[in-house]
Write a protein that holds these residues in place. Structure first.
Motif, PDB file in Angstrom:
ATOM      1  N   PHE A  13       0.960  -1.335  -0.105  1.00 59.25           N
ATOM      2  CA  PHE A  13       0.013  -0.209  -0.087  1.00 59.25           C
ATOM      3  C   PHE A  13       0.969   1.141   0.158  1.00 59.25           C
ATOM      4  O   PHE A  13       0.663   2.280  -0.739  1.00 59.25           O
ATOM      5  CB  PHE A  13      -0.837  -0.201   1.021  1.00 59.25           C
ATOM      6  N   GLN A  16       2.491   1.785  -2.826  1.00 61.69           N
ATOM      7  CA  GLN A  16       1.301   2.455  -3.991  1.00 61.69           C
ATOM      8  C   GLN A  16       1.175   1.161  -5.436  1.00 61.69           C
ATOM      9  O   GLN A  16       0.741   1.521  -6.088  1.00 61.69           O
ATOM     10  CB  GLN A  16       1.449   3.991  -5.098  1.00 61.69           C
ATOM     11  N   TRP A  19      -3.834  -0.466  -2.789  1.00 55.43           N
ATOM     12  CA  TRP A  19      -4.766   0.327  -2.686  1.00 55.43           C
ATOM     13  C   TRP A  19      -5.669  -0.263  -1.789  1.00 55.43           C
ATOM     14  O   TRP A  19      -6.990  -0.929  -2.772  1.00 55.43           O
ATOM     15  CB  TRP A  19      -5.533   1.695  -3.803  1.00 55.43           C
ATOM     16  N   ILE A 114      -4.999   9.732  -1.466  1.00 54.65           N
ATOM     17  CA  ILE A 114      -5.048   8.362  -0.993  1.00 54.65           C
ATOM     18  C   ILE A 114      -4.483   7.150  -0.416  1.00 54.65           C
ATOM     19  O   ILE A 114      -4.969   5.896  -0.109  1.00 54.65           O
ATOM     20  CB  ILE A 114      -5.996   7.293  -2.466  1.00 54.65           C
ATOM     21  N   HIS A 115      -2.815   7.401  -0.774  1.00 56.79           N
ATOM     22  CA  HIS A 115      -2.428   6.884  -0.139  1.00 56.79           C
ATOM     23  C   HIS A 115      -1.711   6.949   0.879  1.00 56.79           C
ATOM     24  O   HIS A 115      -0.457   6.872   0.891  1.00 56.79           O
ATOM     25  CB  HIS A 115      -1.675   6.069  -1.554  1.00 56.79           C
TER      26      HIS A 115
END
Length: 146
Positions: A13, A16, A19, A114-115
């Motif tokens: 995660f 990347q 996700w 989001i990451h």
């Protein structure tokens, strides 16, 4: 499909490669407390009779990100919107770093993008649950107050 241990999934995660949403990030951080499936099974069977708590994350929109507040966090509302009927929106002009420096009682997931997630917990878990290991996917240092 690829099988990964919780620490491997978190590393994937962070890089990347994959996700998953914040609640799953939180749970992977909890699973990192166990070195084997047997250890997890033992914990689950002894803890199972203790009960459960109804959780509803509350999103706080900050100037440069979001914080998912969880029960026990000092910013968690007394009367959260469990049904979605109230359309409760919490927001502030402060940035995430200031909110973290001002705070002292944490049970939250900080979301920069989001990451870029981080879990911060310094409360005692109810019903003999185990808290997640505090992990982050960025270089911020909010641990100084924990």
């Amino acid at each position: 499909f690829q099988w990964s241990s919780p620490p491997e999934a978190i590393e994937r995660f962070k890089s990347q490669e994959i996700w998953f949403p914040p609640p799953q990030f939180y749970e992977f951080c909890r699973l990192c407390n166990f070195s084997s499936l047997r250890e997890l099974q033992k914990f689950s069977s002894t803890r199972a009779l203790e009960g459960c708590e109804h959780w509803m994350p509350v999103m706080l929109s900050a100037a440069d990100g979001f914080i998912q507040l969880l029960p026990g966090d000092e910013l968690y509302p007394e009367d959260p919107d469990y049904t979605g009927e109230k359309k409760m929106v919490m927001s502030t002009d402060k940035n995430v770093e200031d909110l973290m420096k001002e705070g002292g009682i944490f049970h939250r997931i900080v979301i920069k993008n989001i990451h870029n997630l981080a879990v911060y917990v310094n409360i005692q878990a109810k019903y003999k649950h185990i808290n997640p290991l505090m992990m982050k996917c960025d270089n911020s240092d909010y641990n100084s107050r924990l």
